[in-house]
Design an enzyme around this catalytic site. Structure first.
Site, PDB file in Angstrom:
ATOM      1  N   LYS A 216      13.523 -53.133 -52.089  1.00  0.00           N
ATOM      2  CA  LYS A 216      12.768 -54.345 -52.422  1.00  0.00           C
ATOM      3  C   LYS A 216      13.501 -55.602 -51.929  1.00  0.00           C
ATOM      4  CE  LYS A 216       9.581 -51.889 -54.194  1.00  0.00           C
ATOM      5  NZ  LYS A 216       9.484 -51.242 -55.475  1.00  0.00           N
TER       6      LYS A 216
HETATM    7  C1  LIG Z   1       8.666 -50.279 -56.373  1.00  0.00           C
HETATM    8  C2  LIG Z   1       7.417 -50.477 -57.110  1.00  0.00           C
HETATM    9  C3  LIG Z   1       7.283 -50.167 -58.483  1.00  0.00           C
HETATM   10  C4  LIG Z   1       8.326 -49.430 -59.249  1.00  0.00           C
HETATM   11  O1  LIG Z   1       9.540 -50.059 -59.264  1.00  0.00           O
HETATM   12  P1  LIG Z   1      10.826 -49.292 -59.810  1.00  0.00           P
HETATM   13  O2  LIG Z   1      11.795 -50.425 -60.035  1.00  0.00           O
HETATM   14  O3  LIG Z   1      11.282 -48.375 -58.738  1.00  0.00           O
HETATM   15  O4  LIG Z   1      10.472 -48.585 -61.063  1.00  0.00           O
HETATM   16  C5  LIG Z   1       6.104 -50.480 -59.131  1.00  0.00           C
HETATM   17  N1  LIG Z   1       5.087 -51.038 -58.468  1.00  0.00           N
HETATM   18  C6  LIG Z   1       5.157 -51.339 -57.162  1.00  0.00           C
HETATM   19  C7  LIG Z   1       3.994 -51.977 -56.494  1.00  0.00           C
HETATM   20  C8  LIG Z   1       6.318 -51.045 -56.437  1.00  0.00           C
HETATM   21  O5  LIG Z   1       6.362 -51.319 -55.125  1.00  0.00           O
END
Ligand SMILES: *Cc1c(COP(=O)(O)O)cnc(C)c1O
Length: 380
Positions: free
Chosen positions: A184
């Protein structure tokens, strides 16, 4: 696989290394003062009252549903074109995700008019997701929510620092949730943040992330408390000091790295604008994107597998965002057969190109040339 251009890469340096070492030296490893500083800095970046660090965004979404008292018998309207965790959070609390189609082949975010058509007396909330860092049409969605008395949760996993009408992603609805998973825009490996302007919700989420307890280990260590009560069912959804220290450093870089992501996106847009065989969504988006993803849409008739294989032959990594949630085996069993025409088109024809702040000029050119060649290789 030895990629010449990976899909994403960390934006880490000596600052991250030093941040971790200073936590190790401090002797306090879990949720404590570094986490508080990270939460305060994150809240001020968003100009919001509360930011609550959690283990990841998935549990953040779970806490959001719990804090809004969403439960069995309730329906939550949400996109199918998202990561599965978005819909899973609704299932965790025993409620029903109701999948809405996205706006168009140029805007992969949930459609306000589709939301309107799905509202029933059981609808309790709208759970939106800002695809790729491009905000949904939040003015329309908030208007619907107010008129129909629905809560709004924003899955802002892609969108730290993104904004629309000078208002940041995550601050439009009742609760916003961010992810710090390693791919991210702000990465700590695992980690997340729940944000809200509502004091009642913040208090509840703070308590529920740590077993529903009224005092923390840190309070007892500092001599502020001897014991605690448990006032509701809670969880261990805490973040730790090492991750929070990474988060603080990454947050300082966020604006610069988002800007770099936007510049690379603009370059792709310019170089691929007139290429036959593909289209590029979000051409006229009004907001400031965090440019988490660079999605393209292959024209009907191009073979996506052949396209991605051609890119792979050039050692360029691509991905698909997303296989629609309603088409997964588990969700087909849960919600039955259903049609979401635009979501299904995007799910079948979308390809995500590499995008990360440290991508080199040479790598970006390789991607552009790779796409041109892959279009040829995938036309029949
Ligand atoms: C990455 C992601 C999540 C989950 O995030 P985590 O921190 O890995 O639990 C949820 N929604 C979206 C749209 C994502 O891209």
């Amino acid at each position: 696989m030895d990629w010449r251009v990976p899909l994403s890469d960390l934006n880490f340096g000596a600052e991250e290394r030093n941040a971790i070492l200073s936590v190790l030296d401090s002797g306090w490893l879990t949720m404590g003062e570094v986490t508080s500083r990270f939460e305060d800095a994150f809240a001020s970046m968003l100009d919001i009252r509360h930011a609550i660090g959690v283990s990841n965004a998935t549990v953040g979404l779970h806490l959001a549903c719990l804090a809004l008292d969403i439960g069995p018998g309730d329906e939550v309207i949400t996109p199918s074109l998202s990561f599965v965790a978005t819909a899973n959070s609704v299932k965790y609390v025993g409620a029903k995700p109701v999948f809405a189609d996205v706006s168009s082949l140029m805007d992969f975010s949930i459609s306000p008019s589709e939301i309107m058509g799905l509202i029933t007396p059981a609808t309790k909330a709208i759970l939106v997701m800002h695809y790729g860092g491009y905000l949904c049409d939040m003015s329309s969605i908030m208007e619907i929510a107010q008129k129909k008395n629905l809560a709004v949760i924003e899955d802002a996993a892609h969108a730290p620092g993104a904004e629309l009408l000078e208002r940041k992603a995550g601050t439009w609805g009742d609760i916003g949730v961010f992810s710090f998973f390693s791919n991210k825009n702000l990465a700590t490996g695992e980690g997340g943040m729940v944000v809200t302007n509502r004091d009642d919700i913040a208090e509840k989420i703070r308590r529920m992330r740590s077993h529903g307890m009224t005092t923390l280990t840190l309070d007892r260590y500092k001599g502020h408390a001897f014991s605690y009560d448990v006032v509701e069912l809670g969880y261990n959804y805490r973040i730790d000091e090492i991750r929070s220290s990474l988060g603080l450093v990454q947050l300082e870089k966020l604006e610069r790295s988002n800007q770099r992501r936007r510049e690379i996106s603009d370059y792709y847009r310019e170089k691929l604008a007139n290429l036959e065989g593909i289209s590029i969504p979000y051409q006229d988006h009004l907001g400031i994107t965090s440019a988490h993803l660079f999605p393209i849409l292959l024209e009907n008739g191009l073979d996506r597998t052949a396209f991605m294989q051609s890119m792979k032959d050039d050692r360029i990594q691509t991905s698909v965002h997303y296989p629609p949630i309603h088409q997964f085996t588990y969700y087909r069993e849960q919600v039955g057969e259903m049609r979401l025409p635009v979501t299904e088109e995007v799910g079948a024809r979308e390809v995500t190109l590499p995008l990360f702040p440290s991508i080199s000029e040479e790598q970006v050119k390789l991607v552009v040339d790779g796409v041109k060649k892959a279009v040829d290789d995938s036309s029949s």
